[in-house]
Write an enzyme that holds these catalytic residues in place. Structure first.
Site, PDB file in Angstrom:
ATOM      1  N   LYS A 116       0.815  -1.206   0.000  1.00 34.14           N
ATOM      2  CA  LYS A 116       0.000   0.000   0.000  1.00 34.14           C
ATOM      3  C   LYS A 116       0.849   1.256   0.000  1.00 34.14           C
ATOM      4  O   LYS A 116       0.520   2.232  -0.679  1.00 34.14           O
ATOM      5  CB  LYS A 116      -0.933   0.012   1.219  1.00 34.14           C
ATOM      6  CG  LYS A 116      -1.841  -1.191   1.247  1.00 34.14           C
ATOM      7  CD  LYS A 116      -2.967  -1.024   2.212  1.00 34.14           C
ATOM      8  CE  LYS A 116      -3.956  -0.036   1.667  1.00 34.14           C
ATOM      9  NZ  LYS A 116      -5.291  -0.204   2.253  1.00 34.14           N
ATOM     10  N   GLU A 200      -3.337   8.633   7.234  1.00 34.09           N
ATOM     11  CA  GLU A 200      -4.040   9.413   6.218  1.00 34.09           C
ATOM     12  C   GLU A 200      -5.042  10.333   6.894  1.00 34.09           C
ATOM     13  O   GLU A 200      -5.531  10.039   7.981  1.00 34.09           O
ATOM     14  CB  GLU A 200      -4.842   8.484   5.276  1.00 34.09           C
ATOM     15  CG  GLU A 200      -4.012   7.732   4.274  1.00 34.09           C
ATOM     16  CD  GLU A 200      -4.854   6.832   3.394  1.00 34.09           C
ATOM     17  OE1 GLU A 200      -6.099   6.879   3.490  1.00 34.09           O
ATOM     18  OE2 GLU A 200      -4.263   6.069   2.621  1.00 34.09           O
ATOM     19  N   HIS A 235     -16.109  -4.580   5.916  1.00 29.28           N
ATOM     20  CA  HIS A 235     -15.173  -4.467   4.808  1.00 29.28           C
ATOM     21  C   HIS A 235     -15.353  -5.550   3.754  1.00 29.28           C
ATOM     22  O   HIS A 235     -14.439  -5.844   2.982  1.00 29.28           O
ATOM     23  CB  HIS A 235     -13.725  -4.415   5.319  1.00 29.28           C
ATOM     24  CG  HIS A 235     -13.514  -3.277   6.275  1.00 29.28           C
ATOM     25  ND1 HIS A 235     -13.562  -1.965   5.860  1.00 29.28           N
ATOM     26  CD2 HIS A 235     -13.336  -3.240   7.620  1.00 29.28           C
ATOM     27  CE1 HIS A 235     -13.390  -1.185   6.915  1.00 29.28           C
ATOM     28  NE2 HIS A 235     -13.263  -1.926   7.987  1.00 29.28           N
ATOM     29  N   ARG A 292      -6.570  -8.301  -9.989  1.00 31.80           N
ATOM     30  CA  ARG A 292      -7.280  -9.555 -10.291  1.00 31.80           C
ATOM     31  C   ARG A 292      -8.629  -9.234 -10.928  1.00 31.80           C
ATOM     32  O   ARG A 292      -9.050  -8.086 -10.966  1.00 31.80           O
ATOM     33  CB  ARG A 292      -7.538 -10.306  -8.986  1.00 31.80           C
ATOM     34  CG  ARG A 292      -8.369  -9.474  -8.030  1.00 31.80           C
ATOM     35  CD  ARG A 292      -8.916 -10.242  -6.853  1.00 31.80           C
ATOM     36  NE  ARG A 292      -9.877  -9.440  -6.119  1.00 31.80           N
ATOM     37  CZ  ARG A 292      -9.592  -8.580  -5.154  1.00 31.80           C
ATOM     38  NH1 ARG A 292      -8.343  -8.389  -4.783  1.00 31.80           N
ATOM     39  NH2 ARG A 292     -10.548  -7.885  -4.554  1.00 31.80           N
TER      40      ARG A 292
HETATM   41  C1  MV4 Z   1     -10.500   5.261   4.557  1.00 33.56           C
HETATM   42  C2  MV4 Z   1     -11.735   5.777   4.960  1.00 33.56           C
HETATM   43  C3  MV4 Z   1     -11.787   7.128   5.238  1.00 33.56           C
HETATM   44  N1  MV4 Z   1     -10.682   7.890   5.116  1.00 33.56           N
HETATM   45  N2  MV4 Z   1      -9.427   6.076   4.450  1.00 33.56           N
HETATM   46  C4  MV4 Z   1     -11.593   0.671   4.746  1.00 33.56           C
HETATM   47  C5  MV4 Z   1     -10.891  -0.509   4.163  1.00 33.56           C
HETATM   48  C6  MV4 Z   1      -9.850   0.016   3.256  1.00 33.56           C
HETATM   49  N3  MV4 Z   1      -9.970  -0.604   1.959  1.00 33.56           N
HETATM   50  C7  MV4 Z   1     -10.043   1.493   3.188  1.00 33.56           C
HETATM   51  N4  MV4 Z   1     -11.075   1.828   4.116  1.00 33.56           N
HETATM   52  C8  MV4 Z   1     -11.360   3.114   4.397  1.00 33.56           C
HETATM   53  N5  MV4 Z   1     -10.335   3.972   4.266  1.00 33.56           N
HETATM   54  C9  MV4 Z   1      -9.538   7.349   4.744  1.00 33.56           C
HETATM   55  N6  MV4 Z   1      -8.457   8.128   4.648  1.00 33.56           N
HETATM   56  C10 MV4 Z   1     -12.821   4.911   5.070  1.00 33.56           C
HETATM   57  C11 MV4 Z   1     -12.636   3.564   4.806  1.00 33.56           C
HETATM   58  C12 MV4 Z   1     -13.770   2.713   4.977  1.00 33.56           C
HETATM   59  C13 MV4 Z   1     -14.338   2.038   3.911  1.00 33.56           C
HETATM   60  C14 MV4 Z   1     -13.829   2.140   2.628  1.00 33.56           C
HETATM   61  C15 MV4 Z   1     -14.416   1.480   1.581  1.00 33.56           C
HETATM   62  C16 MV4 Z   1     -15.526   0.690   1.819  1.00 33.56           C
HETATM   63  C17 MV4 Z   1     -16.039   0.542   3.083  1.00 33.56           C
HETATM   64  C18 MV4 Z   1     -15.460   1.213   4.142  1.00 33.56           C
HETATM   65  C19 MV4 Z   1     -16.011   1.088   5.404  1.00 33.56           C
HETATM   66  C20 MV4 Z   1     -15.433   1.753   6.441  1.00 33.56           C
HETATM   67  C21 MV4 Z   1     -14.313   2.561   6.230  1.00 33.56           C
END
Ligand code: MV4
Length: 508
Positions: A116, A200, A235, A292
């Site tokens: 990442k 972040e 997630h 993928r």
């Molecule tokens: C975030 C975010 C808010 N701000 N990053 C959750 C898993 C990972 N793939 C990234 N995620 C998130 N990153 C910042 N800077 C909120 C999430 C997040 C989220 C992202 C996508 C789909 C569902 C989610 C559920 C909770 C939080």
């Protein structure tokens, strides 16, 4: 073209890939663990090889056994599906070393996107948008404290090895930072054997919007528009759509061009997905890239008319892309529900077991990618995804109506499924209006989406009458054996009861 392909996966995705192969006149090879001997993907394939006991670490994750099956069968290429070995650069390298084509991206792209922080750095260097934050791992708490203050609260701590919400911590204020940092680090250590974390800016109420890209090995890369994937639980995506209700033509073009540039800097070829967070103001930020074919690829296929698996196979064979960007057209709207063997009324508890009855929806605009059949036992060793139900219609409102209709036709008996959950989501006002973000599912569940309505007076009377008749006729107060139930009649009765309008006195 390849004459024979091995599919290093199971369930619905193995069947999906085999279907493309069959249409391309390519012979298919399945691999299976001990509990999958009778699985649909094994029955569908032209030939099948056992690769070990049920635990995936002893079967579907065993590079040596998969390659041995490929060698014995004479397969010229391997499609990894999603999960298992799909994003493992060691596997891709081992395939190439064995003289077998890996149907996926180059090893170097997989390696870059597997980290990442490395992928984030590469995207920053290219001047493309990422969430504001650190571009490296943070070793000391003093570093974390200083950078968090620079970014401004709330901030998000993330595991550098990343994925699945592990090692993810939102921090509202400096007073919470130290304990959050410790938990994030130890979670990351446990999950990925790597305690590195970075920071972040926390984006409030984001949507998860991802862009499908497709590239050949001759340097041509295109995008196939976006998928809206904000509906997630723990997630895990549960419902996806294309197009996103939040994306217009201009935003699609800008996100698409950004995704193609990210693919280009990674030297990408084959099918891939660039994930973005989209904030309520319409700013988008690179999150990560998946190297993928994704679970939710069918919604893109339905709207673009492009068969992603066939394209993957042609690209891996070395063919040039047959689509130019300007030939890609998005038409209508598609939605997909992931149908799981889990009890939505009981905190989504897994519900493996015998599929005693299966009646699938059909008719206009319906696509069902299934890995199961009536009479088959859902094993408890793997992800309990039964099928993906996708619909296409000319616009979003019609697609929602069509999905409601399809879910109503879907009858799965013997195990619990999350179909009742989808029926409720599809009737939710905010979902229908396209007002969704990554917090939607948690919010509606907390607000009682799955709470059972108590039975109405009429329903209680009918139940009492039934019980009395039963005692009268059998002379016993024991319930009838479940095996003797006629599921169709039962379902019909339940549907009739649900439709009774005469619910008296103050219930909604
Ligand atoms: C975030 C975010 C808010 N701000 N990053 C959750 C898993 C990972 N793939 C990234 N995620 C998130 N990153 C910042 N800077 C909120 C999430 C997040 C989220 C992202 C996508 C789909 C569902 C989610 C559920 C909770 C939080």
């Amino acid at each position: 073209m390849f004459r024979k392909i091995l599919i290093a996966n199971r369930g619905e995705i193995a069947v999906r890939v085999m279907r493309a192969c069959r249409e391309m006149d390519i012979r298919t090879v399945a691999v299976f663990s001990d509990v999958d001997r009778k699985s649909l993907h094994v029955r569908y394939a032209d030939e099948a090889y056992p690769i070990g006991p049920a635990p995936s670490t002893e079967s579907y994750l065993r590079i040596d056994r998969v390659l041995e099956a490929a060698r014995r069968s004479g397969a010229e290429a391997i499609h990894p599906g999603y999960g298992f070995l799909a994003e493992n650069p060691d596997f891709a390298r081992a395939c190439e070393d064995a003289g077998i084509a890996f149907i996926g991206p180059p090893v170097s792209s997989m390696e870059l996107m597997g980290s990442k922080t490395a992928s984030r750095r590469a995207v920053i260097e290219a001047g493309l948008p990422v969430v504001p934050g650190a571009d490296r791992n943070l070793e000391s708490f003093e570093d974390v404290q200083r950078i968090a203050a620079e970014i401004g609260y709330p901030v998000m701590l993330k595991a550098s090895a990343g994925g699945g919400g592990k090692g993810l911590r939102m921090v509202r204020a400096e007073s919470e930072l130290e304990s959050a940092w410790r938990t994030a680090r130890s979670e990351a250590q446990n999950a990925f054997n790597d305690s590195a974390v970075y920071l972040e800016k926390y984006i409030e109420h984001p949507r998860h919007v991802e862009i499908q890209i497709l590239g050949d090995r001759h340097g041509h890369l295109i995008h196939l528009g976006e998928r809206e994937c904000s509906l997630q639980r723990r997630h895990q995506k549960v419902l996806e759509e294309c197009p996103s209700p939040a994306v217009n033509d201009d935003l699609r073009r800008r996100m698409g061009e950004t995704a193609v540039r990210i693919g280009t800097l990674a030297g990408y070829a084959n099918a891939g997905t660039v994930e973005f967070l989209l904030d309520p103001q319409g700013h988008f930020y690179f999150l990560e890239m998946n190297t993928r074919l994704q679970v939710e690829h069918p919604v893109t296929e339905l709207v673009t008319g492009i068969d992603l698996v066939k394209e993957q196979v042609r690209i891996a064979f070395g063919e040039k892309l047959t689509w130019r960007q300007e030939d890609v057209r998005m038409r209508g709207a598609a939605i997909e529900c992931r149908i799981y063997a889990e009890d939505a009324a009981n905190n989504f508890f897994p519900s493996p077991g015998l599929i005693a009855r299966l009646q699938a929806p059909a008719g206009p605009g319906i696509r069902r990618d299934s890995g199961v059949y009536e009479g088959w036992q859902v094993p408890l060793e793997y992800d309990p995804l039964l099928s993906k139900l996708a619909v296409w219609a000319t616009n979003r409102a019609e697609a929602l109506a069509r999905m409601r209709r399809a879910l109503g036709e879907y009858e799965i008996q013997g195990i619990r499924t999350n179909i009742p959950f989808f029926r409720r989501v599809l009737e939710h006002q905010d979902f229908m209006a396209g007002r969704l973000d990554t917090g939607f599912i948690d919010r509606v569940l907390a607000a009682g989406l799955m709470e059972e309505e108590p039975p109405s007076e009429a329903e209680e009377r009918v139940a009492l009458l039934g019980a009395l008749l039963h005692v009268e006729r059998t002379g016993s107060a024991q319930p009838a054996a479940t095996a003797a139930r006629d599921w169709w009649k039962q379902a019909g009765r339940r549907a009739l009861l649900r439709r009774r309008p005469e619910r008296s006195g103050g219930r909604s």
